[in-house]
Scaffold this active site. Sequence first.
Site, PDB file in Angstrom:
ATOM      1  N   ARG A  44       0.348   8.377  10.372  1.00 39.89           N
ATOM      2  CA  ARG A  44      -0.632   7.813  10.428  1.00 39.89           C
ATOM      3  C   ARG A  44      -1.149   7.329  12.018  1.00 39.89           C
ATOM      4  NH1 ARG A  44      -0.523   2.862   6.952  1.00 39.89           N
ATOM      5  NH2 ARG A  44      -2.445   2.191   7.247  1.00 39.89           N
ATOM      6  N   ARG A  73       0.852  -1.123  -0.381  1.00 37.01           N
ATOM      7  CA  ARG A  73       0.088  -0.379   0.053  1.00 37.01           C
ATOM      8  C   ARG A  73       0.745   0.751   0.167  1.00 37.01           C
ATOM      9  NH1 ARG A  73      -4.600  -1.002   4.412  1.00 37.01           N
ATOM     10  NH2 ARG A  73      -4.165   1.569   4.656  1.00 37.01           N
TER      11      ARG A  73
HETATM   12  P1  AP5 Z   1      -3.795  -5.272   8.556  1.00 37.21           P
HETATM   13  O1  AP5 Z   1      -4.706  -6.833   9.549  1.00 37.21           O
HETATM   14  O2  AP5 Z   1      -3.408  -4.898   7.725  1.00 37.21           O
HETATM   15  O3  AP5 Z   1      -3.910  -4.222   9.902  1.00 37.21           O
HETATM   16  P2  AP5 Z   1      -4.897  -3.512  10.138  1.00 37.21           P
HETATM   17  O4  AP5 Z   1      -5.479  -3.224  11.382  1.00 37.21           O
HETATM   18  O5  AP5 Z   1      -6.039  -2.894   9.470  1.00 37.21           O
HETATM   19  O6  AP5 Z   1      -4.792  -1.893   9.956  1.00 37.21           O
HETATM   20  P3  AP5 Z   1      -4.790  -0.885   8.166  1.00 37.21           P
HETATM   21  O7  AP5 Z   1      -3.184  -0.068   7.770  1.00 37.21           O
HETATM   22  O8  AP5 Z   1      -5.055  -1.810   6.938  1.00 37.21           O
HETATM   23  O9  AP5 Z   1      -5.223  -0.160   9.308  1.00 37.21           O
HETATM   24  P4  AP5 Z   1      -5.300   1.608   8.744  1.00 37.21           P
HETATM   25  O10 AP5 Z   1      -6.570   1.333   9.780  1.00 37.21           O
HETATM   26  O11 AP5 Z   1      -4.960   2.096   9.437  1.00 37.21           O
HETATM   27  O12 AP5 Z   1      -6.265   1.535   7.590  1.00 37.21           O
HETATM   28  P5  AP5 Z   1      -7.486   2.122   6.916  1.00 37.21           P
HETATM   29  O13 AP5 Z   1      -7.487   0.801   5.554  1.00 37.21           O
HETATM   30  O14 AP5 Z   1      -9.048   1.366   8.041  1.00 37.21           O
HETATM   31  O15 AP5 Z   1      -2.288  -6.095   9.673  1.00 37.21           O
HETATM   32  C1  AP5 Z   1      -1.033  -5.768   9.262  1.00 37.21           C
HETATM   33  C2  AP5 Z   1      -0.324  -6.765   8.975  1.00 37.21           C
HETATM   34  O16 AP5 Z   1       0.545  -7.329   9.826  1.00 37.21           O
HETATM   35  C3  AP5 Z   1      -0.260  -7.922   7.619  1.00 37.21           C
HETATM   36  O17 AP5 Z   1       0.623  -8.085   7.012  1.00 37.21           O
HETATM   37  C4  AP5 Z   1      -1.361  -9.076   8.829  1.00 37.21           C
HETATM   38  O18 AP5 Z   1      -0.773 -10.322   7.757  1.00 37.21           O
HETATM   39  C5  AP5 Z   1      -0.408  -8.592   9.977  1.00 37.21           C
HETATM   40  N1  AP5 Z   1      -0.510  -9.196  11.077  1.00 37.21           N
HETATM   41  C6  AP5 Z   1      -2.130  -9.266  11.634  1.00 37.21           C
HETATM   42  N2  AP5 Z   1      -1.874  -9.577  12.096  1.00 37.21           N
HETATM   43  C7  AP5 Z   1      -1.082 -10.241  13.073  1.00 37.21           C
HETATM   44  C8  AP5 Z   1      -0.190 -11.131  13.950  1.00 37.21           C
HETATM   45  N3  AP5 Z   1      -1.371 -10.983  14.879  1.00 37.21           N
HETATM   46  N4  AP5 Z   1       0.677 -10.596  14.095  1.00 37.21           N
HETATM   47  C9  AP5 Z   1       1.141 -10.863  13.008  1.00 37.21           C
HETATM   48  N5  AP5 Z   1       1.093  -9.873  11.425  1.00 37.21           N
HETATM   49  C10 AP5 Z   1       0.290 -10.237  11.832  1.00 37.21           C
HETATM   50  O19 AP5 Z   1      -7.309   3.542   6.757  1.00 37.21           O
HETATM   51  C11 AP5 Z   1      -7.019   3.526   5.286  1.00 37.21           C
HETATM   52  C12 AP5 Z   1      -6.881   5.504   5.442  1.00 37.21           C
HETATM   53  O20 AP5 Z   1      -8.199   5.379   4.680  1.00 37.21           O
HETATM   54  C13 AP5 Z   1      -6.789   6.105   6.454  1.00 37.21           C
HETATM   55  O21 AP5 Z   1      -5.353   6.472   6.400  1.00 37.21           O
HETATM   56  C14 AP5 Z   1      -7.691   7.470   5.439  1.00 37.21           C
HETATM   57  O22 AP5 Z   1      -6.634   8.230   5.584  1.00 37.21           O
HETATM   58  C15 AP5 Z   1      -8.894   6.631   5.857  1.00 37.21           C
HETATM   59  N6  AP5 Z   1     -10.293   6.138   6.272  1.00 37.21           N
HETATM   60  C16 AP5 Z   1     -10.160   5.109   6.570  1.00 37.21           C
HETATM   61  N7  AP5 Z   1     -11.820   5.175   7.483  1.00 37.21           N
HETATM   62  C17 AP5 Z   1     -10.862   6.419   7.924  1.00 37.21           C
HETATM   63  C18 AP5 Z   1     -12.246   6.553   8.449  1.00 37.21           C
HETATM   64  N8  AP5 Z   1     -13.532   6.332   9.466  1.00 37.21           N
HETATM   65  N9  AP5 Z   1     -12.555   8.308   8.979  1.00 37.21           N
HETATM   66  C19 AP5 Z   1     -11.773   8.878   8.166  1.00 37.21           C
HETATM   67  N10 AP5 Z   1     -10.788   8.311   7.102  1.00 37.21           N
HETATM   68  C20 AP5 Z   1     -10.405   7.254   7.337  1.00 37.21           C
END
Ligand code: AP5
Length: 219
Positions: free
Chosen positions: A172, A161
């Site tokens: 972030r 990403r």
């Molecule tokens: P993963 O499961 O992908 O983690 P995640 O918590 O879902 O992380 P994200 O980066 O997707 O969350 P985010 O909240 O920043 O992004 P979002 O897409 O919501 O796991 C991460 C990695 O670790 C993977 O490789 C996985 O395999 C590994 N892993 C998982 N569990 C593990 C474990 N137990 N042990 C080891 N490895 C592990 O948001 C993106 C952007 O969208 C934001 O920055 C913002 O600009 C916008 N946005 C989204 N929602 C909003 C909102 N509500 N309001 C305003 N802006 C928003």
Amino acid sequence: MRLVFLGAPGVGKGTQAQRLAKQEKIPQVSTGEILRESVKRGTPLGLRAKGYMDSGKLVPDEVVIGLVREKLTSPACVRGYILDGFPRTVAQAEALDRMFKETGTPGLDHVISFEVPHEEIVRRLSGRRSCSTCQTVYHIEHDPPKREGVCDKCGGALVQRVDDKPETVLARLKVFDHQTRPLVEYYQKQGLLRRVDATVSIDQVYKQLLAVVHATRVA
Ligand code: AP5
């Protein structure tokens, strides 16, 4: 089952939401995923959101609130849903509570707070790869695909990403600390918060999550 998954970027919300949504046959409503898809398709929403997302900032509340309202009031969410990445500000949480009142839909069962120290998050995000076709998430060490760079489920190409660059990850995390962390207290006061130790393996986190979901059903 109506759940919110709360936690810093990279704690594993999406990974756990994909599993639980499949098992429980309820939709995973990921605002990040919806926004990334809109950016990819070049829609007006995507064009508006791109700059914020690429720099690690939150997209304005009114944009995201409208989007979630539309999803949650759709027939697909009648049996329940997992809100992954929403709410992320107190204003979004208040709008969600207002929506439940206005539409007469039942409120949340639990808010799961996934907890991992920031140092571990930086490591996790640098190794994350996502399928460009079906969005399945992998990690090059902790959860690798069978063939490097190829999705096990659909054969799509795995990509990194744009917002997983180290400097954007740090931005972030700051945004999380300032704008999203206050929600822990917000939901604690409502008696909805459940903490999950997300430093352990993906399977172990999932076991804790199932225990919480099970408690939801007993209650
Ligand atoms: P993963 O499961 O992908 O983690 P995640 O918590 O879902 O992380 P994200 O980066 O997707 O969350 P985010 O909240 O920043 O992004 P979002 O897409 O919501 O796991 C991460 C990695 O670790 C993977 O490789 C996985 O395999 C590994 N892993 C998982 N569990 C593990 C474990 N137990 N042990 C080891 N490895 C592990 O948001 C993106 C952007 O969208 C934001 O920055 C913002 O600009 C916008 N946005 C989204 N929602 C909003 C909102 N509500 N309001 C305003 N802006 C928003």
